[in-house]
Design a protein around this motif. Structure first.
Motif, PDB file in Angstrom:
ATOM      1  N   LEU A 186      47.471  -3.909   3.431  1.00  0.00           N
ATOM      2  CA  LEU A 186      46.863  -4.726   2.381  1.00  0.00           C
ATOM      3  C   LEU A 186      47.901  -5.388   1.478  1.00  0.00           C
ATOM      4  CD1 LEU A 186      44.270  -5.738   1.095  1.00  0.00           C
ATOM      5  CD2 LEU A 186      44.175  -3.602  -0.231  1.00  0.00           C
ATOM      6  N   SER A 187      48.951  -4.688   1.128  1.00  0.00           N
ATOM      7  CA  SER A 187      49.982  -5.268   0.249  1.00  0.00           C
ATOM      8  C   SER A 187      50.614  -6.502   0.886  1.00  0.00           C
ATOM      9  CB  SER A 187      51.070  -4.232  -0.057  1.00  0.00           C
ATOM     10  OG  SER A 187      50.554  -3.171  -0.815  1.00  0.00           O
ATOM     11  N   VAL A 188      50.830  -6.434   2.180  1.00  0.00           N
ATOM     12  CA  VAL A 188      51.442  -7.560   2.895  1.00  0.00           C
ATOM     13  C   VAL A 188      50.501  -8.763   2.880  1.00  0.00           C
ATOM     14  CG1 VAL A 188      52.288  -8.332   5.135  1.00  0.00           C
ATOM     15  CG2 VAL A 188      52.831  -6.034   4.336  1.00  0.00           C
ATOM     16  N   GLN A 189      49.209  -8.516   3.080  1.00  0.00           N
ATOM     17  CA  GLN A 189      48.250  -9.616   3.112  1.00  0.00           C
ATOM     18  C   GLN A 189      48.068 -10.243   1.733  1.00  0.00           C
ATOM     19  OE1 GLN A 189      45.396  -7.105   5.042  1.00  0.00           O
ATOM     20  NE2 GLN A 189      45.599  -8.207   6.988  1.00  0.00           N
ATOM     21  N   LEU A 190      48.079  -9.439   0.707  1.00  0.00           N
ATOM     22  CA  LEU A 190      47.987  -9.990  -0.647  1.00  0.00           C
ATOM     23  C   LEU A 190      49.200 -10.861  -0.957  1.00  0.00           C
ATOM     24  CD1 LEU A 190      46.640  -6.909  -2.650  1.00  0.00           C
ATOM     25  CD2 LEU A 190      45.349  -8.859  -1.766  1.00  0.00           C
ATOM     26  N   LYS A 191      50.349 -10.458  -0.474  1.00  0.00           N
ATOM     27  CA  LYS A 191      51.576 -11.222  -0.702  1.00  0.00           C
ATOM     28  C   LYS A 191      51.508 -12.590  -0.023  1.00  0.00           C
ATOM     29  CE  LYS A 191      56.615 -10.713  -0.429  1.00  0.00           C
ATOM     30  NZ  LYS A 191      57.723  -9.830   0.037  1.00  0.00           N
ATOM     31  N   ARG A 192      50.701 -12.681   1.033  1.00  0.00           N
ATOM     32  CA  ARG A 192      50.563 -13.950   1.758  1.00  0.00           C
ATOM     33  C   ARG A 192      49.475 -14.846   1.177  1.00  0.00           C
ATOM     34  NH1 ARG A 192      51.516 -10.517   6.472  1.00  0.00           N
ATOM     35  NH2 ARG A 192      53.696 -10.837   7.054  1.00  0.00           N
ATOM     36  N   GLY A 193      48.950 -14.489   0.032  1.00  0.00           N
ATOM     37  CA  GLY A 193      47.989 -15.362  -0.629  1.00  0.00           C
ATOM     38  C   GLY A 193      46.534 -15.019  -0.421  1.00  0.00           C
ATOM     39  N   TYR A 194      46.258 -13.876   0.207  1.00  0.00           N
ATOM     40  CA  TYR A 194      44.878 -13.447   0.380  1.00  0.00           C
ATOM     41  C   TYR A 194      44.388 -12.760  -0.891  1.00  0.00           C
ATOM     42  CZ  TYR A 194      45.102 -14.498   5.347  1.00  0.00           C
ATOM     43  OH  TYR A 194      45.209 -15.150   6.537  1.00  0.00           O
ATOM     44  N   GLY A 195      43.091 -12.847  -1.141  1.00  0.00           N
ATOM     45  CA  GLY A 195      42.476 -12.159  -2.266  1.00  0.00           C
ATOM     46  C   GLY A 195      41.461 -11.152  -1.773  1.00  0.00           C
ATOM     47  N   VAL A 196      41.252 -10.086  -2.529  1.00  0.00           N
ATOM     48  CA  VAL A 196      40.264  -9.066  -2.178  1.00  0.00           C
ATOM     49  C   VAL A 196      38.889  -9.516  -2.649  1.00  0.00           C
ATOM     50  CG1 VAL A 196      39.492  -6.705  -2.644  1.00  0.00           C
ATOM     51  CG2 VAL A 196      41.915  -7.160  -2.166  1.00  0.00           C
ATOM     52  N   TRP A 197      37.922  -9.483  -1.744  1.00  0.00           N
ATOM     53  CA  TRP A 197      36.543  -9.844  -2.073  1.00  0.00           C
ATOM     54  C   TRP A 197      35.667  -8.606  -2.244  1.00  0.00           C
ATOM     55  CZ3 TRP A 197      34.739 -14.474  -3.510  1.00  0.00           C
ATOM     56  CH2 TRP A 197      33.355 -14.670  -3.549  1.00  0.00           C
ATOM     57  N   GLY A 198      35.926  -7.540  -1.473  1.00  0.00           N
ATOM     58  CA  GLY A 198      35.114  -6.333  -1.592  1.00  0.00           C
ATOM     59  C   GLY A 198      35.532  -5.267  -0.590  1.00  0.00           C
ATOM     60  N   ILE A 199      34.818  -4.156  -0.617  1.00  0.00           N
ATOM     61  CA  ILE A 199      35.081  -2.996   0.238  1.00  0.00           C
ATOM     62  C   ILE A 199      34.017  -2.923   1.332  1.00  0.00           C
ATOM     63  CG2 ILE A 199      35.420  -0.494   0.309  1.00  0.00           C
ATOM     64  CD1 ILE A 199      37.417  -1.849  -1.505  1.00  0.00           C
ATOM     65  N   ILE A 200      34.431  -2.578   2.550  1.00  0.00           N
ATOM     66  CA  ILE A 200      33.496  -2.411   3.664  1.00  0.00           C
ATOM     67  C   ILE A 200      33.507  -0.948   4.102  1.00  0.00           C
ATOM     68  CG2 ILE A 200      32.779  -3.213   5.937  1.00  0.00           C
ATOM     69  CD1 ILE A 200      34.632  -5.626   5.557  1.00  0.00           C
ATOM     70  N   PRO A 201      32.456  -0.176   3.798  1.00  0.00           N
ATOM     71  CA  PRO A 201      32.407   1.211   4.277  1.00  0.00           C
ATOM     72  C   PRO A 201      32.099   1.249   5.772  1.00  0.00           C
ATOM     73  CG  PRO A 201      30.393   0.647   3.104  1.00  0.00           C
ATOM     74  CD  PRO A 201      31.308  -0.536   2.963  1.00  0.00           C
ATOM     75  N   ASN A 202      32.600   2.291   6.438  1.00  0.00           N
ATOM     76  CA  ASN A 202      32.339   2.485   7.873  1.00  0.00           C
ATOM     77  C   ASN A 202      32.716   1.253   8.690  1.00  0.00           C
ATOM     78  OD1 ASN A 202      31.167   5.117   7.450  1.00  0.00           O
ATOM     79  ND2 ASN A 202      29.358   4.054   6.663  1.00  0.00           N
ATOM     80  N   TYR A 203      33.839   0.671   8.350  1.00  0.00           N
ATOM     81  CA  TYR A 203      34.293  -0.535   9.053  1.00  0.00           C
ATOM     82  C   TYR A 203      34.777  -0.192  10.457  1.00  0.00           C
ATOM     83  CZ  TYR A 203      36.776  -4.940   9.871  1.00  0.00           C
ATOM     84  OH  TYR A 203      37.197  -6.131  10.385  1.00  0.00           O
ATOM     85  N   LEU A 204      35.611   0.841  10.545  1.00  0.00           N
ATOM     86  CA  LEU A 204      36.120   1.357  11.812  1.00  0.00           C
ATOM     87  C   LEU A 204      36.353   2.850  11.665  1.00  0.00           C
ATOM     88  CD1 LEU A 204      38.853  -1.168  13.056  1.00  0.00           C
ATOM     89  CD2 LEU A 204      36.889  -0.407  14.383  1.00  0.00           C
ATOM     90  N   LYS A 205      36.316   3.572  12.768  1.00  0.00           N
ATOM     91  CA  LYS A 205      36.623   4.994  12.723  1.00  0.00           C
ATOM     92  C   LYS A 205      38.135   5.163  12.813  1.00  0.00           C
ATOM     93  CE  LYS A 205      32.257   6.553  14.736  1.00  0.00           C
ATOM     94  NZ  LYS A 205      31.614   7.235  15.888  1.00  0.00           N
ATOM     95  N   ASP A 206      38.757   5.299  11.656  1.00  0.00           N
ATOM     96  CA  ASP A 206      40.216   5.424  11.593  1.00  0.00           C
ATOM     97  C   ASP A 206      40.555   6.253  10.370  1.00  0.00           C
ATOM     98  OD1 ASP A 206      42.975   5.094  11.206  1.00  0.00           O
ATOM     99  OD2 ASP A 206      42.964   3.104  12.106  1.00  0.00           O
ATOM    100  N   ASP A 207      41.036   7.474  10.599  1.00  0.00           N
ATOM    101  CA  ASP A 207      41.325   8.386   9.502  1.00  0.00           C
ATOM    102  C   ASP A 207      42.381   7.842   8.552  1.00  0.00           C
ATOM    103  OD1 ASP A 207      39.479  10.163  10.488  1.00  0.00           O
ATOM    104  OD2 ASP A 207      40.959  11.416  11.530  1.00  0.00           O
ATOM    105  N   SER A 208      43.300   7.027   9.057  1.00  0.00           N
ATOM    106  CA  SER A 208      44.386   6.538   8.219  1.00  0.00           C
ATOM    107  C   SER A 208      43.883   5.642   7.091  1.00  0.00           C
ATOM    108  CB  SER A 208      45.426   5.790   9.060  1.00  0.00           C
ATOM    109  OG  SER A 208      44.904   4.562   9.537  1.00  0.00           O
ATOM    110  N   CYS A 209      42.712   5.042   7.261  1.00  0.00           N
ATOM    111  CA  CYS A 209      42.138   4.209   6.198  1.00  0.00           C
ATOM    112  C   CYS A 209      40.800   4.753   5.714  1.00  0.00           C
ATOM    113  CB  CYS A 209      42.012   2.756   6.656  1.00  0.00           C
ATOM    114  SG  CYS A 209      41.067   2.532   8.159  1.00  0.00           S
ATOM    115  N   GLY A 210      40.498   6.004   6.048  1.00  0.00           N
ATOM    116  CA  GLY A 210      39.259   6.614   5.594  1.00  0.00           C
ATOM    117  C   GLY A 210      38.027   5.899   6.120  1.00  0.00           C
ATOM    118  N   ASN A 211      38.165   5.189   7.228  1.00  0.00           N
ATOM    119  CA  ASN A 211      37.089   4.389   7.851  1.00  0.00           C
ATOM    120  C   ASN A 211      36.708   3.153   7.047  1.00  0.00           C
ATOM    121  OD1 ASN A 211      37.039   6.376   9.827  1.00  0.00           O
ATOM    122  ND2 ASN A 211      35.261   7.417   8.967  1.00  0.00           N
TER     123      ASN A 211
END
Length: 228
Positions: A186-211
């Motif tokens: 996320l830090s890299v994407q924000l540095k490239r000019g992206y903005g955060v719009w919101g959170i997506i729960p249960n986006y993918l099954k990946d423990d490293s990002c808490g899904n």
């Protein structure tokens, strides 16, 4: 993971040379699967993108499937996968596989006015060379050529899993936005000019990002509204 460099139109060139972005094609599918397995060891077998997925993506939207080739060796070292969608920003919180048609891009809409970033991958031996930035630049060039509103994606906050028992995802993302904490994605994407719009729960099954996924937006400053 070798491929021919000489017979493909070059879409972007690394500023220091040595790497080019070209459109993916069918012969790249095995190398793309190997790249996925290198980059996402935490994904379950049912969620990893395989050669079958990459072939379907190329069939549904060939222009959105990009690879980075090492010009010296011909090796495929990075890739990005995108499709076009009509996006309702009031209802953005969709699981990854729903949004991407089980990662086959059957949801691709040729009239879609947003480019949706399904994946970006840089091989573990090729990181730190600006290849992700090279791919993002090529994606933005595609957006400009197609006159799309911009680029959206579900960023995976890969550092959240390690601190999930200490704070909610909202606090973690806010800390990343305020630069109190660094997230490897996320830090890299924000540095490239992206903005955060919101959170997506249960986006993918990946423990490293808490899904969780984080819905991010880059708006095309040159977008021209189409006449109705």
């Amino acid at each position: 993971m070798t491929a021919s460099v000489t017979d493909r139109p070059v879409l972007a060139t690394h500023k220091r040379g040595g790497y080019v972005v070209v459109q993916a094609r069918a012969e790249d599918a095995p190398a793309l699967e190997a790249l996925q397995r290198d980059c996402f060891p935490d994904l379950s077998e049912g969620e990893i993108a395989t050669a079958k997925h990459f072939l379907a993506q190329q069939s549904n939207f060939p222009e959105g499937q990009l690879v980075v080739l090492d010009t010296g060796t011909g090796r495929l070292v990075a890739s990005s996968s995108d499709l076009r969608l009509k996006v309702n920003l009031a209802h953005y919180a969709h699981p990854f596989f729903e949004e991407t048609g089980e990662n086959l891009f059957t949801t691709h809409d040729p009239e879609g006015d947003w480019l949706y970033g399904a994946d970006i991958s840089v091989g573990s031996k090729a990181r730190g060379r600006g290849l992700a930035a090279l791919l993002y630049g090529a994606r933005h060039d595609l957006i400009r050529r197609l006159n799309l509103r911009g680029h959206v994606a579900g960023a995976m906050p890969k550092g959240y899993g390690a601190v999930a028992d200490q704070m909610p995802i909202e606090q973690y993302v806010l800390d990343v936005i305020r630069r109190k904490r660094r997230d490897p994605v996320l830090s890299v994407q924000l540095k490239r000019g992206y903005g955060v719009w919101g959170i997506i729960p249960n986006y993918l099954k990946d423990d490293s990002c808490g899904n969780f996924g984080v819905f991010i937006i880059w708006r095309n400053p040159g977008y021209e509204e189409k006449a109705r």
